[in-house]
Design a protein around this motif. Structure first.
Motif, PDB file in Angstrom:
ATOM      1  N   VAL A   1      38.528  42.158  29.332  1.00  0.00           N
ATOM      2  CA  VAL A   1      38.534  43.456  28.803  1.00  0.00           C
ATOM      3  C   VAL A   1      39.372  43.754  27.591  1.00  0.00           C
ATOM      4  CG1 VAL A   1      39.101  46.015  29.483  1.00  0.00           C
ATOM      5  CG2 VAL A   1      37.902  44.502  31.031  1.00  0.00           C
ATOM      6  N   PHE A   2      40.233  43.046  27.447  1.00  0.00           N
ATOM      7  CA  PHE A   2      41.225  43.281  26.232  1.00  0.00           C
ATOM      8  C   PHE A   2      40.437  42.315  25.157  1.00  0.00           C
ATOM      9  CE2 PHE A   2      44.181  40.933  23.383  1.00  0.00           C
ATOM     10  CZ  PHE A   2      44.898  41.917  22.787  1.00  0.00           C
ATOM     11  N   ARG A   3      39.798  41.373  25.214  1.00  0.00           N
ATOM     12  CA  ARG A   3      39.162  40.530  24.168  1.00  0.00           C
ATOM     13  C   ARG A   3      37.724  41.491  23.559  1.00  0.00           C
ATOM     14  NH1 ARG A   3      40.934  36.663  21.139  1.00  0.00           N
ATOM     15  NH2 ARG A   3      38.737  35.691  21.076  1.00  0.00           N
TER      16      ARG A   3
ATOM     17  N   ALA B   1      44.013  34.427  45.554  1.00  0.00           N
ATOM     18  CA  ALA B   1      42.827  34.104  44.598  1.00  0.00           C
ATOM     19  C   ALA B   1      42.399  35.503  43.437  1.00  0.00           C
ATOM     20  CB  ALA B   1      41.425  33.724  45.247  1.00  0.00           C
ATOM     21  N   TRP B   2      42.954  36.254  43.951  1.00  0.00           N
ATOM     22  CA  TRP B   2      42.623  37.587  43.075  1.00  0.00           C
ATOM     23  C   TRP B   2      43.774  37.487  42.029  1.00  0.00           C
ATOM     24  CZ3 TRP B   2      38.924  40.565  42.087  1.00  0.00           C
ATOM     25  CH2 TRP B   2      38.031  41.033  42.921  1.00  0.00           C
ATOM     26  N   VAL B   3      44.812  36.863  42.132  1.00  0.00           N
ATOM     27  CA  VAL B   3      45.801  36.665  40.907  1.00  0.00           C
ATOM     28  C   VAL B   3      45.330  36.215  39.706  1.00  0.00           C
ATOM     29  CG1 VAL B   3      48.175  36.010  40.208  1.00  0.00           C
ATOM     30  CG2 VAL B   3      47.595  36.846  42.676  1.00  0.00           C
ATOM     31  N   PRO B   4      44.825  35.013  39.755  1.00  0.00           N
ATOM     32  CA  PRO B   4      44.111  34.458  38.086  1.00  0.00           C
ATOM     33  C   PRO B   4      42.849  35.177  37.835  1.00  0.00           C
ATOM     34  CG  PRO B   4      43.963  32.822  40.348  1.00  0.00           C
ATOM     35  CD  PRO B   4      44.809  34.191  40.653  1.00  0.00           C
TER      36      PRO B   4
ATOM     37  N   THR C   1      42.207  38.511  38.418  1.00  0.00           N
ATOM     38  CA  THR C   1      42.495  39.752  37.763  1.00  0.00           C
ATOM     39  C   THR C   1      42.986  39.444  36.433  1.00  0.00           C
ATOM     40  OG1 THR C   1      43.059  40.762  39.998  1.00  0.00           O
ATOM     41  CG2 THR C   1      43.695  41.797  38.178  1.00  0.00           C
ATOM     42  N   SER C   2      43.736  38.329  36.223  1.00  0.00           N
ATOM     43  CA  SER C   2      44.147  38.180  34.779  1.00  0.00           C
ATOM     44  C   SER C   2      42.876  37.838  33.959  1.00  0.00           C
ATOM     45  CB  SER C   2      45.139  36.859  35.035  1.00  0.00           C
ATOM     46  OG  SER C   2      46.419  37.181  35.761  1.00  0.00           O
TER      47      SER C   2
END
Length: 59
Positions: free
Chosen positions: A49-51, A37-40, A42-43
Motif C-alpha cells: 500500500v505504501f509503494r 503468519a500474519w506478522v510478515p 501484514t508487513s
C-alpha cells in the motif's frame, strides 16, 4: 489498495476461524502459527500500500 489493510483485522479478529489445534505446523497448534503468519503478511501488505501511494504521488 487501502482496503488491503483491512485483511489483517478481518483475519485476526474473526477468532472462531482459527480457534483450533489442527493442522499443526512443526508442533505448533494452528492457533499460534496462524497468528504468527500474519506478522510478515501484514508487513508485506503495508509495504504494498505504501509503494502504491508513492507511485500515485501521495504521502
Amino acid at each position: 489498495m487501502r482496503l488491503l489493510l483491512l485483511l489483517p483485522f478481518i483475519g485476526l479478529l474473526w477468532v472462531p476461524f482459527y480457534n483450533k489445534e489442527l493442522p499443526a505446523l512443526w508442533g505448533f497448534p494452528f492457533f499460534y502459527w496462524y497468528q504468527f503468519a500474519w506478522v510478515p503478511l501484514t508487513s508485506l501488505l503495508i509495504w504494498l500500500v505504501f509503494r502504491d501511494g508513492l507511485k500515485k504521488g501521495e504521502e
